[in-house]
Enzyme design. Structure first.
Site, PDB file in Angstrom:
ATOM      1  N   GLU A 183     -12.904  42.575  73.350  1.00  0.00           N
ATOM      2  CA  GLU A 183     -12.248  41.679  74.317  1.00  0.00           C
ATOM      3  C   GLU A 183     -10.717  41.684  74.222  1.00  0.00           C
ATOM      4  OE1 GLU A 183     -15.403  41.336  74.096  1.00  0.00           O
ATOM      5  OE2 GLU A 183     -15.971  40.415  75.977  1.00  0.00           O
ATOM      6  N   TYR A 199      -8.876  41.424  71.467  1.00  0.00           N
ATOM      7  CA  TYR A 199      -8.305  40.629  70.378  1.00  0.00           C
ATOM      8  C   TYR A 199      -7.738  41.543  69.279  1.00  0.00           C
ATOM      9  CZ  TYR A 199     -10.297  36.388  72.457  1.00  0.00           C
ATOM     10  OH  TYR A 199     -10.578  35.341  73.299  1.00  0.00           O
ATOM     11  N   ARG A 203     -18.739  43.132  66.725  1.00  0.00           N
ATOM     12  CA  ARG A 203     -18.674  43.170  68.200  1.00  0.00           C
ATOM     13  C   ARG A 203     -17.685  44.251  68.598  1.00  0.00           C
ATOM     14  NH1 ARG A 203     -18.452  38.513  72.452  1.00  0.00           N
ATOM     15  NH2 ARG A 203     -18.880  39.750  74.304  1.00  0.00           N
ATOM     16  N   HIS A 224      -9.519  40.733  77.888  1.00  0.00           N
ATOM     17  CA  HIS A 224      -9.227  39.553  78.710  1.00  0.00           C
ATOM     18  C   HIS A 224      -8.185  39.841  79.785  1.00  0.00           C
ATOM     19  CE1 HIS A 224     -11.922  36.897  76.831  1.00  0.00           C
ATOM     20  NE2 HIS A 224     -11.299  36.817  75.681  1.00  0.00           N
ATOM     21  N   GLN A 267     -17.402  26.902  85.890  1.00  0.00           N
ATOM     22  CA  GLN A 267     -16.645  25.699  86.240  1.00  0.00           C
ATOM     23  C   GLN A 267     -16.546  24.658  85.129  1.00  0.00           C
ATOM     24  OE1 GLN A 267     -18.157  25.946  90.667  1.00  0.00           O
ATOM     25  NE2 GLN A 267     -17.117  24.021  90.357  1.00  0.00           N
TER      26      GLN A 267
HETATM   27  P1  NAP Z   1     -10.905  21.623 100.056  1.00  0.00           P
HETATM   28  O1  NAP Z   1     -10.976  22.443  98.830  1.00  0.00           O
HETATM   29  O2  NAP Z   1     -10.445  20.223  99.970  1.00  0.00           O
HETATM   30  O3  NAP Z   1     -10.002  22.415 101.092  1.00  0.00           O
HETATM   31  C1  NAP Z   1      -9.746  21.965 102.359  1.00  0.00           C
HETATM   32  C2  NAP Z   1      -8.826  22.916 103.078  1.00  0.00           C
HETATM   33  O4  NAP Z   1      -8.592  22.406 104.353  1.00  0.00           O
HETATM   34  C3  NAP Z   1      -7.519  23.100 102.400  1.00  0.00           C
HETATM   35  O5  NAP Z   1      -7.167  24.463 102.459  1.00  0.00           O
HETATM   36  C4  NAP Z   1      -6.559  22.243 103.221  1.00  0.00           C
HETATM   37  O6  NAP Z   1      -5.341  22.938 103.210  1.00  0.00           O
HETATM   38  C5  NAP Z   1      -7.204  22.235 104.590  1.00  0.00           C
HETATM   39  N1  NAP Z   1      -7.042  20.976 105.323  1.00  0.00           N
HETATM   40  C6  NAP Z   1      -7.123  19.719 104.847  1.00  0.00           C
HETATM   41  N2  NAP Z   1      -6.946  18.828 105.835  1.00  0.00           N
HETATM   42  C7  NAP Z   1      -6.757  19.532 106.963  1.00  0.00           C
HETATM   43  C8  NAP Z   1      -6.500  19.179 108.324  1.00  0.00           C
HETATM   44  N3  NAP Z   1      -6.430  17.918 108.701  1.00  0.00           N
HETATM   45  N4  NAP Z   1      -6.338  20.175 109.198  1.00  0.00           N
HETATM   46  C9  NAP Z   1      -6.402  21.451 108.840  1.00  0.00           C
HETATM   47  N5  NAP Z   1      -6.641  21.851 107.570  1.00  0.00           N
HETATM   48  C10 NAP Z   1      -6.805  20.893 106.645  1.00  0.00           C
HETATM   49  O7  NAP Z   1     -12.297  21.563 100.773  1.00  0.00           O
HETATM   50  P2  NAP Z   1     -13.370  22.697 100.991  1.00  0.00           P
HETATM   51  O8  NAP Z   1     -12.809  24.019 101.177  1.00  0.00           O
HETATM   52  O9  NAP Z   1     -14.203  22.144 102.071  1.00  0.00           O
HETATM   53  O10 NAP Z   1     -14.109  22.740  99.642  1.00  0.00           O
HETATM   54  C11 NAP Z   1     -14.635  21.613  99.049  1.00  0.00           C
HETATM   55  C12 NAP Z   1     -16.096  21.775  98.946  1.00  0.00           C
HETATM   56  O11 NAP Z   1     -16.397  23.117  98.699  1.00  0.00           O
HETATM   57  C13 NAP Z   1     -16.728  21.059  97.883  1.00  0.00           C
HETATM   58  O12 NAP Z   1     -17.927  20.533  98.373  1.00  0.00           O
HETATM   59  C14 NAP Z   1     -16.983  22.077  96.812  1.00  0.00           C
HETATM   60  O13 NAP Z   1     -18.118  21.769  96.071  1.00  0.00           O
HETATM   61  C15 NAP Z   1     -17.170  23.277  97.565  1.00  0.00           C
HETATM   62  N6  NAP Z   1     -16.734  24.532  96.998  1.00  0.00           N
HETATM   63  C16 NAP Z   1     -16.008  24.638  95.851  1.00  0.00           C
HETATM   64  C17 NAP Z   1     -15.641  25.869  95.406  1.00  0.00           C
HETATM   65  C18 NAP Z   1     -14.881  26.070  94.126  1.00  0.00           C
HETATM   66  O14 NAP Z   1     -14.408  27.157  93.866  1.00  0.00           O
HETATM   67  N7  NAP Z   1     -14.714  25.091  93.269  1.00  0.00           N
HETATM   68  C19 NAP Z   1     -15.981  26.982  96.118  1.00  0.00           C
HETATM   69  C20 NAP Z   1     -16.678  26.825  97.313  1.00  0.00           C
HETATM   70  C21 NAP Z   1     -17.041  25.604  97.754  1.00  0.00           C
HETATM   71  P3  NAP Z   1      -4.003  22.408 103.855  1.00  0.00           P
HETATM   72  O15 NAP Z   1      -4.051  20.902 103.748  1.00  0.00           O
HETATM   73  O16 NAP Z   1      -2.914  23.066 103.109  1.00  0.00           O
HETATM   74  O17 NAP Z   1      -4.075  22.896 105.263  1.00  0.00           O
HETATM   75 FE1  SF4 Z   2     -20.916  27.690  82.636  1.00  0.00          FE
HETATM   76 FE2  SF4 Z   2     -22.986  26.144  83.237  1.00  0.00          FE
HETATM   77 FE3  SF4 Z   2     -21.659  27.416  85.193  1.00  0.00          FE
HETATM   78 FE4  SF4 Z   2     -23.243  28.739  83.481  1.00  0.00          FE
HETATM   79  S1  SF4 Z   2     -23.872  27.217  84.997  1.00  0.00           S
HETATM   80  S2  SF4 Z   2     -21.213  29.324  84.082  1.00  0.00           S
HETATM   81  S3  SF4 Z   2     -22.884  27.622  81.593  1.00  0.00           S
HETATM   82  S4  SF4 Z   2     -20.838  25.836  83.848  1.00  0.00           S
END
Ligand code: NAP
Ligand code: SF4
Length: 682
Positions: free
Chosen positions: A166, A168, A216, A254, A346
């Protein structure tokens, strides 16, 4: 009779026999880094020992302060420290388990100023330039490894793993990328590999013959100027001769720009590397057992890898965070009950990189075994849970597991909420495993599931519940762009859930997690997710046979994008900043490979038949038409909680969880954690 005869076969190491071929690979949980966490660390490993895993490896412990990953990282350098580890080893042995301590010296990857390395070459992932070691300094590091191994034995460990991959410290000696020395520790490969061979030889001498010593070995560096295949094989033979009991596989430094464990990496994508090494060693009559790793997350995948002769053991790390009973369930023929790791990073790696304790998105008890207890309820009560997304599923199954009567209402025909969209995204296929798991949990715990049922306040009150848990989720935010009612405008739900047709040129409004997901979905030809086609995935990212090219990296050869996509946000600056700490770069790189244009700092002026009109800055200058056939709205979410007020008014206790509680930056990690924790207390 078991469906996993290879996986569950014992492994005879001569002086001891492991009960099966599953290794819990090393993971840093953060519990290693403070004495106050040792009781929690002991409980963490004890639970996994109880679950039947063949052998476990701890997160990395530094052999000295130069080797610290960060200031005051877990170190094993004194007898007093060894005594503290007894808590861990005794707890594991009391459950009939086995555990090895990983010795991790980070070299130039150290995030602290005492870093040392073969040469003074700063790594791209640390702000600290390492000090170049003198020959005496190298000798001191070797002695620290040996001392650490002896102390591990004193502490009751069954063995050690010497972390040689990795990128290291040890790995840094092996390649000219990081080793520019001209003395006996640099230059020819025989000199560069002296360090690991000396460490293994002297550790073996110090600990005696009946102690597991895993080395490893980086079999595929995935960096330019990485080891050649001949060098990797030469090293494997040398560490075997020097006294290693088992060789484990390391894939990628990494700093490599190729994902190696993310959810978009195909299952078992790198087992062929270990298979190649095993064949090379067996051809020379060497029978040392080999462990393979990376993205092995089900008993079926592990069994197939072993049956194909790729390795003698499989290493699963995160899957044992997700389900401590992985092996016990496989043994009992209950593979479908396993809470499968979806490789999202996550709650594990992302936490570690933010200096938080690691846990698991699908199993919030991971790392919190002593504090998050799911105990039988003192009295059976009746609960209604509204919404069968991740938050509602976690709450309902935990409540029912504790003995409560639970009614779960879901307005659609299936459980899963937003996960039903996530699982459609190429590279996120694993998310369907969580739905399979919760489906089984609903049955096993006896939750009364009401699908196609939009629960209203009246119906809920008629049930006379002791409390209602609202997990009603979110609705898409209305971005209020003039023209958004046109036929060329779709929401992400139309695209991902309802499969509505999308044109050749697309503008995506919003670049959060869902904007990125939709972009990935739209640039990938339907039915051609590279995650389900390992050969295509390796070509896409530029992974080659290390026997053909040093380090195994070639130019990436992405398939052409299925559509021309522009991804937009109003904020100025880099898109995808809020994505996962350890996975955001992968999403950005994947979209860049598909020529997705990413534009920040826009104002959405209007949508017309030709496309989306935007301007820039507060003055709304430089009006521009982004020509496209379809505009997809991914502008975030707002909480859905209409039921709260009438239930409150009727005097029923209401608990809001998941998106219904807080939609901003909602993710499944918070939803499942919140649902589980609430249900553990009701
Ligand atoms: P978000 O992450 O809050 O992003 C919302 C996007 O919309 C932002 O880019 C924001 O950018 C834009 N926005 C906000 N208000 C706006 C408005 N009034 N007009 C136009 N654009 C606006 O929400 P999301 O993309 O819906 O993701 C949240 C959900 O996705 C959650 O349920 C999560 O579980 C899920 N999710 C998470 C991941 C992850 O990697 N953690 C991946 C996929 C899905 P600006 O305000 O700059 O325009
Ligand atoms: Fe990590 Fe749990 Fe996501 Fe697997 S499911 S990558 S252990 S947070």
């Amino acid at each position: 009779m078991t469906p996993y005869p290879h996986l569950l076969a014992p492994l005879d190491l001569g002086f001891t026999t492991l009960p099966n071929r599953v290794l819990m690979g090393s993971m840093h949980t953060g519990l290693e880094d403070g004495r106050k966490h040792f009781p929690a660390l002991a409980a963490f490993f004890a639970e996994r020992a109880r679950g039947g895993v063949g052998l476990m490896v701890t997160g990395g412990f530094a052999p000295n302060i130069e080797g610290w990953a960060k200031p005051f990282a877990g170190t094993l350098a004194t007898s007093a420290a060894a005594k503290r580890h007894k808590l861990v080893t005794d707890a594991v042995h009391a459950e009939g388990g086995r555990i090895a301590l990983q010795i991790l010296h980070t070299g130039r990857y150290a995030y602290q100023p005492l870093a040392v390395a073969p040469s003074r070459i700063q790594s791209p992932i640390s702000p600290f330039a390492p000090r170049e070691l003198s020959a005496r300094g190298i000798e001191r590091q070797i002695r620290a490894f040996v001392r650490c191994a002896k102390l591990a034995r004193e502490a009751g460990y069954d063995g050690v793993e010497v972390m040689g991959s990795e990128g290291y410290f040890i790995n840094q000696f092996l390649v000219t990328h990081t080793n520019h020395r001209t003395d006996d520790w640099g230059g020819a490969y025989e000199n560069r590999m002296r360090l690991p061979v000396e460490i293994v030889r002297r550790v073996r001498e110090a600990v005696g013959p009946d102690f597991i010593l895993i080395y490893r070995l980086s079999m595929l560096d995935l960096i330019p100027d990485g080891s050649s295949w001949e060098e990797a094989v030469m090293l494997a033979k040398a560490v075997a001769a020097a006294g290693a009991t088992i060789i484990n596989t390391g894939i990628g430094w990494h700093e490599a720009r190729i994902p190696t464990i993310a959810t978009s990496v195909p299952r078992g994508a790198f087992a062929w590397v270990t298979q190649k090494m095993r064949a090379a060693l067996r051809a020379e009559g060497l029978s040392i057992p080999l462990i393979t790793s990376n993205r092995i997350n089900t008993p079926e995948v592990g069994e197939q890898i072993l049956a194909d002769g790729c390795a003698d053991m499989v290493s699963l790390a995160r899957p044992l965070l997700a389900d401590p009973d992985f092996v016990a369930k496989a043994k009992a023929g209950r593979s479908a009950d396993i809470n499968t790791c979806i490789a999202c990073n996550q709650a594990c790696l992302d936490h570690t990189f933010k200096a938080q304790l690691a846990s698991c998105l699908v199993n919030p008890r991971a790392g919190h075994e002593t504090t998050l207890l799911i105990r039988p309820a003192p009295a059976r009560r009746r609960f209604a849970v509204v919404g069968a997304g991740p938050a509602g599923l976690a709450a309902a199954t935990t409540l029912a597991e504790r003995g409560h009567e639970v009614h779960l209402y879901e307005s659609s025909a299936q459980i899963g909420g937003q996960f039903n969209m996530a699982k459609k995204v190429p590279g996120k296929e694993e998310f369907s495993e969580t739905l399979r798991y919760f489906g089984r949990r609903l049955e096993a715990t006896g939750v009364l599931l009401h699908l196609d049922t939009r629960a209203d306040a009246q119906a809920l009150l008629a049930l006379r519940p002791d409390a209602v848990v609202l997990a009603t989720g979110v609705r898409a935010r209305d971005p209020k762009i003039p023209g958004q009612d046109g036929p060329n405008v779709l929401s992400y739900i139309d695209v991902l859930l309802h499969g509505k047709p999308v044109g050749e040129r697309v503008a995506i409004v919003g670049a959060g997690g869902i904007g990125f997901d939709v972009a990935e979905f739209l640039v990938t030809p339907a039915g051609h997710s590279p995650t389900l086609d390992p050969a295509a995935w390796l070509a896409e990212w530029g992974v080659a046979d290390p026997a053909q090219v040093r380090g195994g990296v070639v130019r990436a050869q992405p398939a052409p994008p299925a559509r021309r996509v522009t991804l937009l946000q109003r904020k100025a600056g880099k898109l995808g900043k809020g994505l996962g700490k350890t996975t955001g770069w992968i999403h950005r790189a994947a979209l860049q490979m598909k020529q997705v244009e990413m534009i920040g700092g826009v104002n959405y002026e209007r949508i017309g038949p030709q496309g989306l009109f935007v301007t820039y800055g507060e003055q709304r200058r430089d009006g521009q038409l982004i020509e496209c056939d379809t505009v997809v709205l991914c502008a975030g979410q707002e909480p859905l909680r209409e039921l709260e007020a009438p239930l409150h008014a009727a005097g029923v206790p209401v608990h809001l969880i998941g998106g219904a509680h807080e939609a901003a930056e909602l993710d499944a990690k918070r939803a499942i954690d919140q649902g589980t924790r609430l249900a553990a207390t009701l």
